[in-house]
Scaffold this motif. Structure first.
Motif, PDB file in Angstrom:
ATOM      1  N   GLU A 266      12.367 -15.853   2.456  1.00 52.84           N
ATOM      2  CA  GLU A 266      11.090 -16.776   1.956  1.00 52.84           C
ATOM      3  C   GLU A 266       9.624 -16.547   2.277  1.00 52.84           C
ATOM      4  O   GLU A 266       8.980 -16.616   1.752  1.00 52.84           O
ATOM      5  N   PHE A 267       9.540 -16.729   3.510  1.00 56.81           N
ATOM      6  CA  PHE A 267       8.445 -16.379   4.349  1.00 56.81           C
ATOM      7  C   PHE A 267       7.159 -15.345   3.855  1.00 56.81           C
ATOM      8  O   PHE A 267       6.766 -14.859   2.868  1.00 56.81           O
ATOM      9  N   GLU A 268       8.665 -13.682   3.883  1.00 54.83           N
ATOM     10  CA  GLU A 268       8.356 -12.137   3.409  1.00 54.83           C
ATOM     11  C   GLU A 268       9.339 -11.797   3.388  1.00 54.83           C
ATOM     12  O   GLU A 268      10.025 -10.345   3.719  1.00 54.83           O
ATOM     13  N   PRO A 269       9.140 -11.585   1.795  1.00 54.80           N
ATOM     14  CA  PRO A 269      10.205 -10.794   1.124  1.00 54.80           C
ATOM     15  C   PRO A 269      10.330  -9.636   1.259  1.00 54.80           C
ATOM     16  O   PRO A 269      11.455  -8.913   1.186  1.00 54.80           O
ATOM     17  N   LYS A 270       9.153  -9.250   1.451  1.00 55.56           N
ATOM     18  CA  LYS A 270       8.802  -7.338   1.565  1.00 55.56           C
ATOM     19  C   LYS A 270       9.128  -7.002   2.281  1.00 55.56           C
ATOM     20  O   LYS A 270      10.112  -6.429   2.436  1.00 55.56           O
ATOM     21  N   THR A 271       9.108  -7.995   3.497  1.00 53.20           N
ATOM     22  CA  THR A 271       9.123  -7.475   5.147  1.00 53.20           C
ATOM     23  C   THR A 271      11.123  -7.629   5.351  1.00 53.20           C
ATOM     24  O   THR A 271      11.075  -6.658   5.819  1.00 53.20           O
ATOM     25  N   TYR A 272      11.509  -8.885   5.059  1.00 58.02           N
ATOM     26  CA  TYR A 272      12.973  -8.698   4.676  1.00 58.02           C
ATOM     27  C   TYR A 272      13.919  -7.665   4.292  1.00 58.02           C
ATOM     28  O   TYR A 272      14.927  -6.262   4.404  1.00 58.02           O
ATOM     29  N   ALA A 273      12.935  -7.167   2.876  1.00 59.40           N
ATOM     30  CA  ALA A 273      13.460  -5.853   2.039  1.00 59.40           C
ATOM     31  C   ALA A 273      13.389  -4.661   3.267  1.00 59.40           C
ATOM     32  O   ALA A 273      14.490  -4.082   3.049  1.00 59.40           O
ATOM     33  N   ARG A 274      12.576  -4.327   3.745  1.00 57.49           N
ATOM     34  CA  ARG A 274      11.874  -3.360   4.571  1.00 57.49           C
ATOM     35  C   ARG A 274      13.573  -3.132   6.066  1.00 57.49           C
ATOM     36  O   ARG A 274      13.802  -2.559   5.602  1.00 57.49           O
ATOM     37  N   LEU A 275      13.424  -4.668   6.116  1.00 61.47           N
ATOM     38  CA  LEU A 275      14.454  -5.037   7.362  1.00 61.47           C
ATOM     39  C   LEU A 275      15.630  -4.277   7.346  1.00 61.47           C
ATOM     40  O   LEU A 275      16.318  -4.238   8.064  1.00 61.47           O
ATOM     41  N   THR A 276      15.956  -4.575   5.929  1.00 65.94           N
ATOM     42  CA  THR A 276      17.317  -5.015   5.230  1.00 65.94           C
ATOM     43  C   THR A 276      18.179  -3.224   5.485  1.00 65.94           C
ATOM     44  O   THR A 276      19.557  -2.977   5.915  1.00 65.94           O
ATOM     45  N   LYS A 277      16.881  -2.584   4.739  1.00 68.48           N
ATOM     46  CA  LYS A 277      17.379  -0.698   5.054  1.00 68.48           C
ATOM     47  C   LYS A 277      16.721  -1.020   6.512  1.00 68.48           C
ATOM     48  O   LYS A 277      17.476   1.153   6.497  1.00 68.48           O
ATOM     49  N   ARG A 278      16.349  -1.093   7.644  1.00 65.76           N
ATOM     50  CA  ARG A 278      15.848  -0.310   8.677  1.00 65.76           C
ATOM     51  C   ARG A 278      16.616  -0.120   9.819  1.00 65.76           C
ATOM     52  O   ARG A 278      17.589  -0.199  10.216  1.00 65.76           O
ATOM     53  N   ILE A 279      18.148  -2.257   9.604  1.00 66.18           N
ATOM     54  CA  ILE A 279      19.043  -2.018  10.523  1.00 66.18           C
ATOM     55  C   ILE A 279      19.725  -2.447   9.814  1.00 66.18           C
ATOM     56  O   ILE A 279      19.707  -3.247   9.045  1.00 66.18           O
TER      57      ILE A 279
END
Length: 377
Positions: A266-279
């Motif tokens: 909700e806060f930063e959807p693009k950061t969340y998308a990158r994080l799901t690929k990272r970890i």
């Protein structure tokens, strides 16, 4: 018991007096640590304002954990550009191990792992310190079982700057008594003056806490008065009703940050998308984190008769042999009761191998309560 003493001096004036004292004795051998959070924002602005007025250039240091809010990264960029003539940018982006509380199978993330640049959360800064500036053959590690970690980077980085003052935005007011002890237990002597808001370091250096007596409201008052920018995540957290103690913008995968994972889409959807690929496992952690009782271990799972039995189950099924042995050794030194076991369960569920959520090792308060009622009744 902690007592407050009112001197008539505002915390702002006291902090400025301390910073002037530091610059008087260390000058350009001063480095301010920043994180993108509100406390380090205030400290950096105070120090840089005074340094600029004196024509000095001081260091602004960030140990980049890679897995950060994008708004935190943008905010540190902002801080480092406020007084360019007074700032030495010490943005460190070197490989190190970081506690990962989002997965039992990957208890640590290696930030900025060489050869994995395609999966990094973002590219490195062109001006950043991208390789360890210390002699790696002589690098010290606090706990080799955990590998070269966050505090190991800080220890070795500071040794590269002997005779320096390292300013940290640690606040004790409004925090736990442990914060007061951390600030005052090892005072440092600077030019014959004993400084109780600092700690001596090797090589003639010192870690100093100029805003240690500020509270939450003092910080935001300063931000407002000076019309400073701040991480927009604080606004999101305020609107979501976060309590003051949980309004933080630190690492997204730390054991204290599970709520950040919950609200990240909700806060930063693009950061969340990158994080799901990272970890691996981020999506599951984000979903499971919505049930706060799971991570806080407030309610015993119904298939277990006690917290001790639940703790034993978590240990017996732990997939990481090294982490399991570390937990077993730690728990063996602690009391065996339900009060302690519940806290141990929380460490296990959050993968707190660094013992950041320390266990209050004492007799179960309920036992004393039961004895009291038995005497009364």
């Amino acid at each position: 018991m902690l007592r407050q003493h009112f001197t008539g001096e505002s915390v702002r004036d006291a902090a400025l007096r301390r910073i002037r004292f530091v610059l008087d004795h260390f000058g350009e051998r001063t480095i301010v640590s920043v994180s993108g959070g509100k406390d380090s924002t205030v400290l950096a602005h105070l120090a840089l304002t005074e340094a600029a007025a004196r024509g000095l250039r001081i260091g602004v240091f960030l140990l980049d954990e890679e897995v950060l809010y994008e708004s935190s990264v943008s905010h540190v960029d902002y801080l480092m550009s406020l007084f360019p003539e007074a700032t030495r940018r010490l943005w460190v982006q070197v490989p190190f191990h970081l506690t990962n509380a989002t997965s039992l199978t990957e208890g640590q993330l290696r930030a900025w792992e060489p050869g994995e640049h395609k999966t990094w959360m973002r590219p490195k800064k062109a001006f950043a310190i991208q390789h360890p500036p210390w002699d790696q053959a002589k690098a010290t590690i606090r706990d080799r079982r955990k590998g070269f970690g966050f505090y190991d980077v800080i220890d070795n980085f500071e040794r590269c700057y002997p005779g320096h003052a390292f300013l940290v935005g640690l606040r004790a007011a409004g925090e736990s008594p442990n914060r007061w002890r951390a600030v005052t237990k090892n005072p440092v002597t600077i030019a014959g003056t004993k400084v109780f808001w600092g700690t001596a370091r090797e090589g003639g250096s010192a870690t100093l806490y100029p805003i240690y007596d500020w509270n939450f409201h003092d910080v935001w008052r300063y931000v407002s008065d000076e019309k400073l920018k701040y991480s927009r995540v604080y606004d999101f957290q305020f609107k979501k009703g976060y309590p003051i103690s949980e309004m933080r913008v630190s690492s997204l995968i730390h054991e204290r940050s599970f709520r950040s994972i919950v609200d990240l889409p909700e806060f930063e959807p693009k950061t969340y998308a990158r994080l799901t690929k990272r970890i691996k496992g981020i999506a599951l952690a984000q979903e499971a984190g919505k049930a706060a009782k799971l991570f806080r271990c407030r309610k015993l799972p119904k298939n277990f008769r006690s917290w001790i039995s639940y703790r034993n189950f978590l240990l017996s099924t732990h997939p990481d042999a090294k982490a399991k042995s570390l937990f077993e050794a730690r728990f063996a030194r602690q009391l065996l009761n339900e009060f302690v076991a519940r806290q141990q369960c929380r460490q296990l569920v959050l993968g707190d191998i660094e013992n950041n959520l320390s266990v209050e090792n004492k007799p179960d308060p309920r036992d004393e309560l039961i004895r009291m009622y038995e005497e009364i009744l």
